[in-house]
Motif scaffolding. Structure first.
Motif, PDB file in Angstrom:
ATOM      1  N   ARG A 157      -6.473   5.115  13.150  1.00  0.00           N
ATOM      2  CA  ARG A 157      -5.974   6.382  13.677  1.00  0.00           C
ATOM      3  C   ARG A 157      -6.910   6.994  14.724  1.00  0.00           C
ATOM      4  O   ARG A 157      -6.452   7.533  15.728  1.00  0.00           O
ATOM      5  N   TRP A 159       2.631  12.245  17.031  1.00  0.00           N
ATOM      6  CA  TRP A 159       1.838  12.115  15.812  1.00  0.00           C
ATOM      7  C   TRP A 159       2.507  12.808  14.633  1.00  0.00           C
ATOM      8  O   TRP A 159       2.539  12.273  13.524  1.00  0.00           O
ATOM      9  N   ARG A 208       3.643   9.671  12.498  1.00  0.00           N
ATOM     10  CA  ARG A 208       2.523   9.372  11.606  1.00  0.00           C
ATOM     11  C   ARG A 208       2.515  10.294  10.395  1.00  0.00           C
ATOM     12  O   ARG A 208       2.050   9.911   9.327  1.00  0.00           O
TER      13      ARG A 208
END
Length: 707
Positions: free
Chosen positions: A90, A168, A172
């Motif tokens: 990440r 993101w 994610r």
């Protein structure tokens, strides 16, 4: 002696090795969530971001900003997708995503500063310089504004950062709604700054893009990890597509049907401030600048009557004031509020000040403003009017004030002031709000500053400086002329008037006075209104278009407030002449009537949205901080769009929750006679919720690891 029976083999637990993590007393750690590229959902999110930033077409003139923004959005989402697809750590992925923003910003807007295509120190220096200039330009820009390099760089960087944040959060952190917040915020900013047509299509497109992204995200990202039970995924995409299609159709129908109901002019329509409900909205309202087409009115010197005033004290009659000099025009952005009878925010006045009543009858003013006295205290006899204490002006919620008759109670103290009082007045303490009246744009030549300082040389008080500036313009070197070589308020016209022609009308005299006064530290603004008019019987003054006038006002602290000065030759303010008399010698006679501000709207038209500003044309934005009968509502579509987006999110969430609850109920009913099946149905519900939040069971996880 006791003997124990042999152990039952069936009860004996098999010997199992203890995992190393258990032997050390540590809990098994769950495997990190599986990350995929999700190309389809990424494309949908990129499309939503492009639709959001496309709102800049109503902020900037031209389309030079468009290619860099499109390249930035497309490039950043491509890099984000690639880093997810490659399963990079990440921190590494975040560094690459931000590096893409930096590189694309340099390539698209600062290409000449890169080293063989790589942005470096020189790029960073130019970047900060351009952003600093954009911050200064933003304070004076009037939309639609020119897309300068600083503005382009700001919107390109913002688009890139929005793309990183949205990607993101959406992929994610597996939150579609939160991922859409960043593009939506960009869209709202464009709506707040933009002007002109196209609001309906912008809102409708944003709603469509948002719903498309939510639908694709739910059917792809959710589908990858969501299971009904026992790794059975059938039906997951089907119900997501069905629910999304229903929500999308309903929300788009609302956007298409409701948003155009609010007209782009004056907020008309079923939701507009003139929609027949008797109440106004609370959004900004676009109205013409009151000094548009000034030169044309002066040349015509129209004797059309605009209003009558009955007053025991003659005065200049104010419409409004302008507080910002952009380098091209004087403009104002003020906040109007409704009131009962007494006006809010009245300034302090000297002791013993009397109150004078003045009766106005508006004839053919053709303006949203209502003329009033210098320091109004209360207004009666009129409805749907709001007041701005900052500019000291009244505005009607109707398209024109023609036909209105009302009374104004005003403080009358100007004619009682004398030079000795003002000479001994304490220095003005500059607060943050007063500094606004000292701001000047860049680009004014140094010799103008030198001239201002030379005029007030030796003066130690605010009054001395203000009077010196007035007398400078009343000197014999200046003359009144309706056809100056350079017309308007621009910097070139200013310098040419001061150093070359020294000839003009009140637009040049008042504007130049205000600029020079700010240079020597005097908080100054431009008042727009009318000269006294022609005296008739019973203290009645008839005012015509020929008396339209503009003059400067200087702030003298809380004890005296704003005081008018008269630098234009041949004009005589019956009030300021007592404390700021013209010089005894050198006064020249000239026209008794002054330039006419007030760009009349076309007869019978309720459209207050003026065309894009051009030479001699400036759009003045008038906002309303408090909703009320007299507030205005020109950009209500912004709020309609936000409400539609909120409604779409609520409908989406409600349908998904209702569908899930219904499915759970069916499971309970089917398992009502089987305790084992009932337990499994509860377990399936828990697994669905965990998968929804991105915490589902990964392939290969044991029960202990998953727990």
């Amino acid at each position: 002696m006791l003997t124990a029976p042999p152990a039952d083999p069936a009860r004996r637990a098999p010997s199992q090795p203890i995992p190393a993590s258990r032997s050390m007393g540590a809990r098994p750690q769950p495997a990190p969530p599986r990350v995929d590229g999700f190309a389809g959902a990424t494309v949908a999110l990129a499309l939503l971001t492009i639709i959001s930033v496309a709102g800049l077409v109503r902020v900037f003139s031209g389309h030079q900003w468009l290619p860099p923004v499109l390249i930035m959005v497309t490039g950043v989402y491509t890099v984000c997708w690639a880093t997810r697809r490659a399963r990079l750590p990440r921190l590494v992925a975040l560094a690459l995503d931000l590096a893409a923003v930096w590189a694309l910003a340099g390539w698209t807007t600062l290409g000449s500063s890169t080293n063989f295509g790589f942005p470096g120190g020189r790029t960073a220096t130019q970047l900060w310089s351009a952003l600093a200039q954009a911050r200064l330009d933003f304070a004076n820009a009037v939309t639609p504004a020119a897309a300068t390099q600083g503005f382009k760089l700001a919107v390109v960087l913002a688009a890139g950062l929005v793309a990183v944040v949205a990607d993101w959060v959406a992929f994610r952190w597996r939150s579609a709604l939160y991922g859409a917040v960043a593009p939506l915020a960009y869209f709202v900013a464009c709506c707040a700054l933009g002007q002109g047509s196209g609001r309906e299509w912008a809102v409708t497109s944003e709603v469509a893009g948002l719903l498309l992204f939510l639908l694709v995200h739910r059917s792809s990202v959710g589908r990858a990890d969501q299971a009904w039970f026992g790794n059975h995924r059938a039906g997951t995409a089907r119900w997501a597509l069905t629910a999304g299609a229903i929500a999308g159709a309903a929300s788009l129908l609302a956007a298409v049907a409701i948003t155009p109901a609010v007209s782009a002019t004056e907020g008309r329509g079923i939701l507009g401030w003139r929609g027949g409900f008797g109440q106004a909205g609370s959004g900004p309202r676009q109205v013409p600048n009151p000094i548009v087409d000034l030169h044309t009115r002066l040349l015509n010197l129209s004797d059309t009557p605009v209003f009558q005033v009955q007053s025991a004290v003659p005065s200049y009659w104010r419409l409004t004031s302008l507080d910002t000099f952009t380098g091209q025009d004087w403009v104002s952005t003020n906040s109007y509020r409704s009131f009962g009878n007494r006006l809010p925010g009245i300034q302090a006045v000297p002791p013993g000040t009397r109150v004078v009543q003045e009766n106005f009858t508006v004839q053919q003013l053709d303006s949203v403003w209502l003329p009033d006295a210098f320091t109004p205290v209360a207004v009666s006899g009129v409805r749907n009017v709001s007041y701005d204490p900052t500019s000291g002006s009244l505005i009607t919620s109707h398209s024109t004030s023609d036909g209105l008759a009302y009374s104004v109670d005003a403080y009358q103290f100007l004619s009682n002031l004398d030079p000795a009082q003002l000479q001994s007045a304490p220095p003005v303490t500059l607060t943050s709000s007063l500094r606004h009246y000292l701001q000047l744009p860049g680009g004014i030549p140094t010799r103008v500053y030198k001239l201002a300082n030379s005029i007030v040389a030796g003066q130690t008080t605010e009054y001395g400086k203000a009077l010196a500036l007035q007398n400078f313009f009343l000197g014999p070197q200046f003359s009144y002329d309706l056809s100056p070589v350079d017309d308007g308020y621009g910097i070139n016209a200013l310098t040419n008037f001061l150093f070359n022609t020294q000839s003009g009308y009140c637009q040049q005299f008042a504007g130049s006075y205000a600029v020079l006064a700010r240079m020597v530290g005097l908080p100054t603004r431009l008042a727009v209104g009318f000269a006294t008019g022609t005296a008739q019987s019973n203290d009645i003054y008839q005012v015509t278009n020929a008396q339209a006038h503009t003059w400067p006002e200087v702030y003298f602290g809380p004890a005296y407030g704003w005081l008018p000065f008269e630098p234009t030759k041949s004009y005589d303010d019956p009030n300021s002449a007592n404390y700021a008399p013209p010089p005894a010698a050198g006064t020249e006679s000239g026209p008794t009537n002054s330039p006419g501000p007030l760009p009349p709207s076309p007869k019978g038209s309720g459209n207050l949205t003026h065309p894009a500003p051009g030479k001699g044309v400036t759009a003045t934005t008038v906002g309303s901080a408090t909703a009320g009968p007299a507030s205005s509502h020109g950009h209500s579509t912004v709020w309609v769009g936000l409400l539609l987006l909120l409604a779409a999110a609520i409908v989406w969430s409600g349908l998904v929750a209702a569908y899930r609850r219904a499915r759970w109920g069916v499971r309970r009913w089917q398992a009502r006679h089987d305790p084992g099946a009932l337990v499994r149905s509860h377990w399936a519900d828990v697994m669905e919720l965990l998968n929804w939040w991105g915490a589902g069971r990964e392939p290969g996880q044991t029960d202990d690891e998953f727990a």
